[in-house]
Enzyme design. Structure first.
Site, PDB file in Angstrom:
ATOM      1  N   ASP A   2     -22.419  -8.165  -9.312  1.00 29.75           N
ATOM      2  CA  ASP A   2     -22.667  -8.563  -7.933  1.00 29.75           C
ATOM      3  C   ASP A   2     -24.101  -9.034  -7.734  1.00 29.75           C
ATOM      4  O   ASP A   2     -24.363  -9.923  -6.924  1.00 29.75           O
ATOM      5  CB  ASP A   2     -22.367  -7.393  -6.987  1.00 29.75           C
ATOM      6  CG  ASP A   2     -20.872  -7.162  -6.803  1.00 29.75           C
ATOM      7  OD1 ASP A   2     -20.076  -8.018  -7.232  1.00 29.75           O
ATOM      8  OD2 ASP A   2     -20.502  -6.123  -6.226  1.00 29.75           O
TER       9      ASP A   2
ATOM     10  N   THR B  21     -20.508  -2.283   1.693  1.00 30.80           N
ATOM     11  CA  THR B  21     -19.984  -1.522   0.560  1.00 30.80           C
ATOM     12  C   THR B  21     -21.037  -1.345  -0.530  1.00 30.80           C
ATOM     13  O   THR B  21     -20.718  -0.908  -1.637  1.00 30.80           O
ATOM     14  CB  THR B  21     -18.747  -2.232  -0.038  1.00 30.80           C
ATOM     15  OG1 THR B  21     -19.071  -3.597  -0.324  1.00 30.80           O
ATOM     16  CG2 THR B  21     -17.579  -2.179   0.925  1.00 30.80           C
TER      17      THR B  21
END
Length: 294
Positions: free
Chosen positions: A72, A187
């Site tokens: 990510d 998140t």
């Protein structure tokens, strides 16, 4: 759905498993007869290629799709670099969680074939832009897809700051700092700080205090169109940092004003057609894997 003919390739440098996937990806794209443009930072991981090269920040000038191989963090960096070009980004996961890079390397050829054939889901994800103002002048700025974080840097002392939302005073807080996160970032760091999970489609921002002195300071969800302003109090004798996605670090001083607002341009994020946010939550966050009742 759009079919892509000029594909940029970027990724995390230095990991052997990423290099293997990058080579597979280039071989696959060559079989699809698309024009491939490589990020200059990864070319040593793809020997003997004959494709055009450019710096990552310029991929948007030459491509109509960029594929990111990594975790990510790799996609966050690519998002900040490419958002102003308005081109879509998709990720192949070589990280730990992979909320943003959701194609498994083992499914690379199958799922990217569908994407190149126009079978995909497209989401618009907004970013936050931040400005640091000192003595009436903007002295630094940045943007973030996940979060903007005010924190003490290397100091172990708490920070005192004032919070304003849309010009209205909210509170003065003494804490380790505050996380201002998008739904995409809910998140990530904000989640570990006790913040709520927000669906990516929400037009909202969450503010998560970091170890506040008063336990009644709780996470606060506000409109995505709100303007957040933090003023570092003069009593502080440290120079706190303002981090963007944990990758860009701006230096603050007492009396500085930090303004955070939604960035005008949004990121186009692509996913395979079967992508499901709640399925990602179940698998990435290890929610109950038992079959549902019906």
């Amino acid at each position: 759905m759009e079919q892509f003919k000029h594909v940029g390739v970027t990724g995390r440098h230095g990991r052997s498993e990423v290099a293997d996937t990058l080579r597979r990806l280039v071989t696959f794209l060559e079989s699809r007869d698309v024009t491939i443009v490589l990020d200059s930072r990864i070319t040593d991981m793809i020997p003997n290629h004959c494709h055009p090269i450019c710096v990552r920040d310029a991929l948007g000038e030459h491509c109509d799709l960029v594929i990111v191989v990594g975790g990510d963090g790799s996609l966050l960096g690519a998002a900040r670099a490419l958002v102003d070009f308005g081109i879509p980004v998709i990720g192949v996961n070589h990280g730990r969680l992979g909320f943003l890079t959701d194609i498994c390397p083992s499914e690379l050829e199958t799922l990217l074939s569908e994407v190149l054939d126009g079978q995909y889901l497209e989401e618009n994800r907004f970013l936050l832009e931040v400005e640091v103002e000192r003595n009436g002048q903007i002295i630094d700025e940045g943007c973030a897809l996940n979060d903007v974080v005010l924190h003490p840097g290397r100091s172990t002392r708490i920070i005192e700051f004032e919070l304003f939302i849309d010009g209205q005073f909210v509170y003065k807080q003494r804490s380790d700092g505050i996380i201002i996160a998008t739904p995409t970032g809910s998140t990530a760091y904000a989640l570990s700080g006790g913040g709520p999970i927000m669906h990516p489609a929400l037009d909202a921002i969450v503010l998560v205090p970091m170890f506040p002195h008063m336990l009644t300071n709780r996470p606060l969800v506000i409109s995505g169109n709100s303007e957040v302003r933090l003023v570092i109090c003069e009593v502080d004798h440290i120079d706190p940092q303002i981090s963007c996605d944990g990758q860009i670090h701006l230096l603050g001083h007492p009396n500085d004003s930090i303004t955070i607002r939604k960035k005008a341009r949004q990121l186009k994020s692509l996913h395979p057609e079967h992508h499901d946010f709640y399925d990602a939550c179940r698998s990435k966050l290890r929610w109950n894997h038992q079959e549902h009742c019906r």
